[in-house]
Design a protein around this motif. Structure first.
Motif, PDB file in Angstrom:
ATOM      1  N   SER A   1       0.773  -1.215  -0.019  1.00  0.00           N
ATOM      2  CA  SER A   1      -0.027   0.081   0.019  1.00  0.00           C
ATOM      3  C   SER A   1       0.962   1.320  -0.084  1.00  0.00           C
ATOM      4  CB  SER A   1      -0.921   0.026   1.322  1.00  0.00           C
ATOM      5  OG  SER A   1      -1.630  -1.062   1.372  1.00  0.00           O
ATOM      6  N   ILE A   2       2.073   1.026   0.739  1.00  0.00           N
ATOM      7  CA  ILE A   2       2.753   2.285   0.717  1.00  0.00           C
ATOM      8  C   ILE A   2       4.243   2.114   1.419  1.00  0.00           C
ATOM      9  CG2 ILE A   2       2.136   3.130   3.060  1.00  0.00           C
ATOM     10  CD1 ILE A   2       2.703   5.780   0.618  1.00  0.00           C
ATOM     11  N   LEU A   3       5.049   2.832   0.679  1.00  0.00           N
ATOM     12  CA  LEU A   3       6.530   2.777   1.153  1.00  0.00           C
ATOM     13  C   LEU A   3       7.318   3.888   1.360  1.00  0.00           C
ATOM     14  CD1 LEU A   3       8.109  -0.130  -1.229  1.00  0.00           C
ATOM     15  CD2 LEU A   3       7.332  -0.440   1.423  1.00  0.00           C
TER      16      LEU A   3
ATOM     17  N   SER B   1      -6.214   4.839   5.299  1.00  0.00           N
ATOM     18  CA  SER B   1      -7.126   3.745   5.080  1.00  0.00           C
ATOM     19  C   SER B   1      -6.111   2.845   4.032  1.00  0.00           C
ATOM     20  CB  SER B   1      -8.121   4.355   4.107  1.00  0.00           C
ATOM     21  OG  SER B   1      -7.348   5.039   2.936  1.00  0.00           O
ATOM     22  N   PHE B   2      -4.863   3.066   4.471  1.00  0.00           N
ATOM     23  CA  PHE B   2      -3.918   1.906   3.635  1.00  0.00           C
ATOM     24  C   PHE B   2      -4.261   0.473   3.801  1.00  0.00           C
ATOM     25  CE2 PHE B   2      -0.761   5.634   3.847  1.00  0.00           C
ATOM     26  CZ  PHE B   2      -0.993   5.764   2.101  1.00  0.00           C
ATOM     27  N   TYR B   3      -4.738   0.044   5.144  1.00  0.00           N
ATOM     28  CA  TYR B   3      -4.676  -1.483   5.241  1.00  0.00           C
ATOM     29  C   TYR B   3      -5.975  -1.806   5.680  1.00  0.00           C
ATOM     30  CZ  TYR B   3       0.279  -0.209   5.407  1.00  0.00           C
ATOM     31  OH  TYR B   3       1.407   0.025   4.891  1.00  0.00           O
TER      32      TYR B   3
ATOM     33  N   PHE C   1       8.582   0.234   8.849  1.00  0.00           N
ATOM     34  CA  PHE C   1       7.642   1.028   9.453  1.00  0.00           C
ATOM     35  C   PHE C   1       7.472   0.489  11.113  1.00  0.00           C
ATOM     36  CE2 PHE C   1       5.375   2.075   5.367  1.00  0.00           C
ATOM     37  CZ  PHE C   1       5.584   3.204   5.346  1.00  0.00           C
ATOM     38  N   LEU C   2       6.937   1.556  11.979  1.00  0.00           N
ATOM     39  CA  LEU C   2       6.833   0.990  13.222  1.00  0.00           C
ATOM     40  C   LEU C   2       6.039   2.306  13.869  1.00  0.00           C
ATOM     41  CD1 LEU C   2       6.708  -0.782  15.580  1.00  0.00           C
ATOM     42  CD2 LEU C   2       8.801   0.053  16.401  1.00  0.00           C
ATOM     43  N   ASP C   3       4.886   2.081  14.451  1.00  0.00           N
ATOM     44  CA  ASP C   3       3.998   2.946  14.975  1.00  0.00           C
ATOM     45  C   ASP C   3       4.374   3.472  16.574  1.00  0.00           C
ATOM     46  OD1 ASP C   3       2.000   1.575  17.063  1.00  0.00           O
ATOM     47  OD2 ASP C   3       2.383   0.571  15.396  1.00  0.00           O
TER      48      ASP C   3
ATOM     49  N   TYR D   1      10.815   3.604  10.348  1.00  0.00           N
ATOM     50  CA  TYR D   1      10.121   4.931  10.119  1.00  0.00           C
ATOM     51  C   TYR D   1       8.797   5.180  10.908  1.00  0.00           C
ATOM     52  CZ  TYR D   1      12.764   4.449   5.896  1.00  0.00           C
ATOM     53  OH  TYR D   1      13.979   4.269   5.107  1.00  0.00           O
ATOM     54  N   ILE D   2       8.635   6.025  11.581  1.00  0.00           N
ATOM     55  CA  ILE D   2       7.651   6.278  12.493  1.00  0.00           C
ATOM     56  C   ILE D   2       6.741   7.392  12.163  1.00  0.00           C
ATOM     57  CG2 ILE D   2       7.067   6.902  14.903  1.00  0.00           C
ATOM     58  CD1 ILE D   2       9.635   5.668  15.774  1.00  0.00           C
ATOM     59  N   GLY D   3       5.429   7.318  12.158  1.00  0.00           N
ATOM     60  CA  GLY D   3       4.580   8.490  11.988  1.00  0.00           C
ATOM     61  C   GLY D   3       4.217   9.346  13.297  1.00  0.00           C
TER      62      GLY D   3
ATOM     63  N   VAL E   1      10.963  10.032  10.329  1.00  0.00           N
ATOM     64  CA  VAL E   1       9.776  10.671  11.182  1.00  0.00           C
ATOM     65  C   VAL E   1       8.955  11.115  10.211  1.00  0.00           C
ATOM     66  CG1 VAL E   1       8.930  11.987  13.007  1.00  0.00           C
ATOM     67  CG2 VAL E   1      11.252  11.086  13.322  1.00  0.00           C
ATOM     68  N   ILE E   2       7.747  10.741  10.134  1.00  0.00           N
ATOM     69  CA  ILE E   2       6.464  11.317   9.051  1.00  0.00           C
ATOM     70  C   ILE E   2       5.778  12.259   9.697  1.00  0.00           C
ATOM     71  CG2 ILE E   2       5.065  10.697   7.426  1.00  0.00           C
ATOM     72  CD1 ILE E   2       6.233   7.651   7.842  1.00  0.00           C
ATOM     73  N   ILE E   3       5.717  13.415   9.155  1.00  0.00           N
ATOM     74  CA  ILE E   3       4.657  14.616   9.558  1.00  0.00           C
ATOM     75  C   ILE E   3       3.626  14.570   8.510  1.00  0.00           C
ATOM     76  CG2 ILE E   3       4.473  17.122   9.826  1.00  0.00           C
ATOM     77  CD1 ILE E   3       7.618  17.176  10.460  1.00  0.00           C
TER      78      ILE E   3
ATOM     79  N   PRO F   1       1.665  15.430   2.564  1.00  0.00           N
ATOM     80  CA  PRO F   1       0.424  16.410   2.567  1.00  0.00           C
ATOM     81  C   PRO F   1      -0.547  15.490   2.698  1.00  0.00           C
ATOM     82  CG  PRO F   1       2.018  16.607   0.641  1.00  0.00           C
ATOM     83  CD  PRO F   1       2.841  15.378   1.441  1.00  0.00           C
ATOM     84  N   LEU F   2      -1.329  16.001   3.674  1.00  0.00           N
ATOM     85  CA  LEU F   2      -2.825  15.103   3.857  1.00  0.00           C
ATOM     86  C   LEU F   2      -3.559  14.899   2.551  1.00  0.00           C
ATOM     87  CD1 LEU F   2      -4.782  13.834   5.934  1.00  0.00           C
ATOM     88  CD2 LEU F   2      -5.603  16.128   6.275  1.00  0.00           C
ATOM     89  N   VAL F   3      -3.937  13.681   2.305  1.00  0.00           N
ATOM     90  CA  VAL F   3      -4.861  13.462   1.314  1.00  0.00           C
ATOM     91  C   VAL F   3      -6.365  12.961   1.805  1.00  0.00           C
ATOM     92  CG1 VAL F   3      -5.185  11.749  -0.612  1.00  0.00           C
ATOM     93  CG2 VAL F   3      -3.111  12.781  -0.243  1.00  0.00           C
TER      94      VAL F   3
END
Ligand SMILES: C[S@@+](CC[C@H](N)C(=O)[O-])C[C@H]1O[C@@H](n2cnc3c(N)ncnc32)[C@H](O)[C@@H]1O
Ligand code: SF4
Length: 408
Positions: free
Chosen positions: A140-142, A167-169, A248-250, A274-276, A313-315, A351-353
């Motif tokens: 779904s995403i990388l 809604s990726f998963y 990834f990891l939350d 990679y953490i959101g 880190v994801i913003i 950017p928020l979709v």
């Protein structure tokens, strides 16, 4: 035939002009007069091209993404329909056929590559796309720096799956594979990629938070990867080496791991997690329904970094709309600056979709917060980058993460 660069030859072909063949070890690129450019993997699969200002990327699932700039200069990214996809792919195959027929027969290496490409017609590429789904759940995403990783799925889905904007998963339940099932998956992945595996530089553990797998099982699964692939060092049967493992990891999942467990993962060549974070504003964070908190994120980044693993880190740019605009910028910048980031770390701005973010939209409507338009979004991204500009000197990359550009 003229050699015009390392691995690049030029051949003049009547009716076309100068055709350049870039014969890399794991890919072939053909350029007709630098106007029509198309490329293939080492198995000869069409991967994408640039045609008169429009670029195409074919995914391994046989979807085709088209990118171009519209009249007002905005970048458009869409998945094309079946008819257009077929037309584009068949046109490319016809072009290769025409070039193949025009060659004299002395251009052995070029001919070999073209024959490899011409083993595929549209139907076979379509079938290959279906085969992809017998090996993988949808990817779904990388993170953008991992688009050319080799994805392995020790886990499927997201263990949380309830963030209001994501809604990726939602199409699958979270589950962890047994060692036997995972080994079988790995073998199928190898068979699917064939020689094209050489184009992949790293290993990415899918899906949304594979590192949440309990440590004992996780280590067992990662050891299977080391048995099967050359990571950090060469191995018989491979002529390339993967540089490491990524995932990834939350935040919540990250909080459940100890320093010693991260050290064990570092020793198994886990290079970056990679953490959101999404936002540093604790109030807005609640409306995103993410587990954990911005302060918790700072703490886990400290632990992960002290164990010698890099972070991404994801913003979520635009999160919270107009109502949270200032708080989101200010608190996100402050939160990121509390993290001990350095060389090899990345800060991504996504950017928020809103296409499938129904729950998020409902909450923002209730709060009366309007969505940012594209100019406000660009301005906010600029402001956050400005606030983080000191990080560049430390070797941290602060860069965009556009989920709409992703295709595997
Ligand atoms: C797989 S998740 C991140 C890793 C982990 N699951 C977590 O939540 O920390 C990938 C990232 O995609 C981004 N994302 C998800 N839904 C999005 C949306 N609707 N618009 C923009 N970015 C989105 C978020 O920034 C999220 O951190
Ligand atoms: S943002 Fe991450 S934790 Fe939240 S639902 Fe999406 S993948 Fe799962």
């Amino acid at each position: 035939m003229e050699k015009v660069g390392e691995n690049v030859v030029k051949i003049f072909i009547d009716g076309i002009g100068d055709v350049y063949f870039n014969l890399q070890k794991y890919s072939t690129t053909i350029s007709e007069e630098h106007k029509f450019i198309y490329y293939f993997d080492a198995e000869g699969r069409f991967m994408g091209g640039f045609f008169d200002g429009v670029s195409y990327r074919r995914g391994l699932d046989n979807r085709l993404m088209k990118k171009f700039f519209d009249k007002d200069g905005s970048k458009v990214k869409i998945f094309v329909g079946d008819e257009e996809k077929r037309k584009v792919i068949e046109d490319v195959i016809e072009r290769v056929l025409k070039i193949r027929d025009a060659l004299s027969g002395n251009e052995h290496e070029v001919l070999e590559r073209l024959d490899e490409i011409l083993k595929w017609d549209y139907k076979q590429l379509e079938k290959d796309g279906i085969k992809f789904f017998s090996v993988y759940k949808p990817i779904s995403i990388l993170p953008p720096d991992q688009y050319f990783s080799l994805v392995l799925q020790p886990a499927e889905g997201c263990s949380w799956n309830k963030c209001t904007f994501c809604s990726f998963y939602q199409d699958r339940r979270f589950r962890v594979k047994s060692p036997d099932e995972f080994l079988n998956h790995v073998k199928k992945v190898k068979e699917f990629f064939g020689r094209a595996i050489g184009l992949r530089k790293s290993i990415f553990l899918g899906d949304a938070n594979a590192l949440i797998i309990p440590q004992k099982r996780l280590v067992e699964l990662i050891k299977i990867i080391h048995d099967e692939f050359p990571i950090g060092k060469s191995k018989n049967g491979f002529d390339h080496v993967f540089d490491g493992i990524y995932s990834f990891l939350d935040i919540f999942g990250a909080e459940r791991k100890s320093y010693d467990e991260y050290v064990e993962l570092r020793d198994l060549l886990l290079k970056r997690i990679y953490i959101g974070l999404e936002t540093g504003d604790a109030n807005l964070f609640k409306y995103l329904n993410k587990p954990g908190s911005p302060d918790g994120c700072v703490e886990v980044v400290q632990t992960i970094k002290s164990a010698g693993i890099n972070v991404g880190v994801i913003i979520l740019a635009g999160a919270g709309g107009k109502k949270f605009y200032e708080a989101h910028v200010k608190n996100t910048v402050e939160t990121i600056l509390k993290m001990p980031l350095g060389n090899g770390d990345i800060v991504y701005l996504s950017p928020l979709v809103l296409d499938e973010a129904d729950e998020y939209v409902r909450i923002m409507n209730e709060l009366g917060s309007e969505t940012l338009d594209k100019f406000e979004m660009a301005k906010q991204i600029q402001k956050i980058k400005e606030g983080l500009k000191g990080l560049n000197k430390l070797g941290v990359r602060v860069t965009l993460y556009d989920i709409q550009e992703f295709i595997y």
